[in-house]
Design an enzyme around this catalytic site. Sequence first.
Site, PDB file in Angstrom:
ATOM      1  NE  ARG A 172      -5.623  -2.929  -3.124  1.00 50.25           N
ATOM      2  CZ  ARG A 172      -5.016  -2.963  -4.324  1.00 50.25           C
ATOM      3  NH1 ARG A 172      -5.688  -2.656  -5.385  1.00 50.25           N
ATOM      4  NH2 ARG A 172      -3.749  -3.333  -4.446  1.00 50.25           N
ATOM      5  CB  THR A 173      -3.737   0.084   2.930  1.00 45.45           C
ATOM      6  OG1 THR A 173      -4.128  -1.245   2.629  1.00 45.45           O
ATOM      7  CG2 THR A 173      -3.952   0.351   4.409  1.00 45.45           C
ATOM      8  CE  LYS A 187      19.970  10.990   6.445  1.00 40.49           C
ATOM      9  NZ  LYS A 187      19.359  12.213   6.986  1.00 40.49           N
ATOM     10  NE  ARG A 229       0.339  -2.275   4.267  1.00 44.08           N
ATOM     11  CZ  ARG A 229      -0.421  -2.640   3.229  1.00 44.08           C
ATOM     12  NH1 ARG A 229       0.124  -2.761   2.037  1.00 44.08           N
ATOM     13  NH2 ARG A 229      -1.704  -2.862   3.377  1.00 44.08           N
ATOM     14  CG  HIS A 273      -4.573  -5.325   6.455  1.00 48.06           C
ATOM     15  ND1 HIS A 273      -4.808  -3.996   6.766  1.00 48.06           N
ATOM     16  CD2 HIS A 273      -4.303  -5.362   5.115  1.00 48.06           C
ATOM     17  CE1 HIS A 273      -4.683  -3.271   5.675  1.00 48.06           C
ATOM     18  NE2 HIS A 273      -4.371  -4.066   4.664  1.00 48.06           N
TER      19      HIS A 273
HETATM   20  N1   CP Z   1      -5.633  -4.721   0.566  1.00 48.93           N
HETATM   21  C1   CP Z   1      -4.447  -4.095   0.692  1.00 48.93           C
HETATM   22  O1   CP Z   1      -3.877  -4.010   1.796  1.00 48.93           O
HETATM   23  O2   CP Z   1      -3.986  -3.577  -0.468  1.00 48.93           O
HETATM   24  P1   CP Z   1      -2.655  -2.728  -0.607  1.00 48.93           P
HETATM   25  O3   CP Z   1      -1.500  -3.641  -0.264  1.00 48.93           O
HETATM   26  O4   CP Z   1      -2.622  -2.228  -2.014  1.00 48.93           O
HETATM   27  O5   CP Z   1      -2.716  -1.610   0.402  1.00 48.93           O
END
Ligand code: CP
Length: 302
Positions: free
Chosen positions: A50-51, A79, A100, A128
């Site tokens: 999703r993100t 590397k 992320r 998040h």
């Molecule tokens: N909600 C969320 O962060 O989903 P993903 O890990 O799929 O990005």
Amino acid sequence: MKKDLISITDYSKEEYLKIMKLAAEFEKNPNQDILKGKVIASLFFEPSTRTRLSFETAINRLGGRVIGFVDPDSSSTTKGETLHDTIKMVSAYADLIVIRHPLEGTARYAAEISPVPVINAGDGANQHPTQTLLDMYSILKTQGTLDNMNIFMVGDLKYGRTVHSLIQAMSEFKNPIFNFIAPPELQMPKVYKLFLKEKGIRFFEHTEFTEIISEADIIYMTRVQKERFFDSIEYEKVKNMYILRNYMLKFTKPNVKILHPLPRVNEIHPDVDSNEKAYYFQQAKNGVFTRQAIIAHTMGLK
Ligand code: CP
């Protein structure tokens, strides 16, 4: 000065409301060319559906271009290149970095190195913030307000970064009440409970997932974060602790909505999906409009 979004507390209440307003505008009119000529780097050191895809959709709908990787094994990290050098290089190529990473604090570190803005797309069990803004947008859309919300958070409150950001953001609004339902091993960390105590915000802790959910405006389910456990036996002990089933919603309030940042494993039974109180798939869709708003705000385009 560049505008990073690393912790949800980097934004003021006014900024939360601005993002809500912009998200509603983007929902009405998602295709706008405000990112024409801009390049955005999407660096995912951890898996995501999703993100990453909602950020990429948001960028594409705004006329921008995306570079980056979905698997750090395809980058020079393998590397031995340091995160410092990776960010130094990527910030020379892109106008904005979305990152992320499994380690807490990595996004903040990246923001300190990068001359271009950095958005945290999740750092370990820490924060998040873009998920929180889409969660707030979902609450506002379904409840008509962010005030006086009784929010039940269920599951892995220790490692679930989305609940950490959400309590901080919702604490800016009038009279929130939090009910935390978790096994003893996965309770809300002390730092967040202390945060609520200092702000005089009511919260209650439970280990049973029973009829108390009848008081909820929002039931926020979370996945037990298998990847953050050191001991798989500990994970096995708690993984099936709370499973929301359709019959359990019979005596809940008419306005209640079930949220979940997704992915789910088994904590929401599929028989809930067709209940009008289930909102998690719409919530994920709201991520596109909210992330369009965050990008526009971060880059000073709105
Ligand atoms: N909600 C969320 O962060 O989903 P993903 O890990 O799929 O990005």
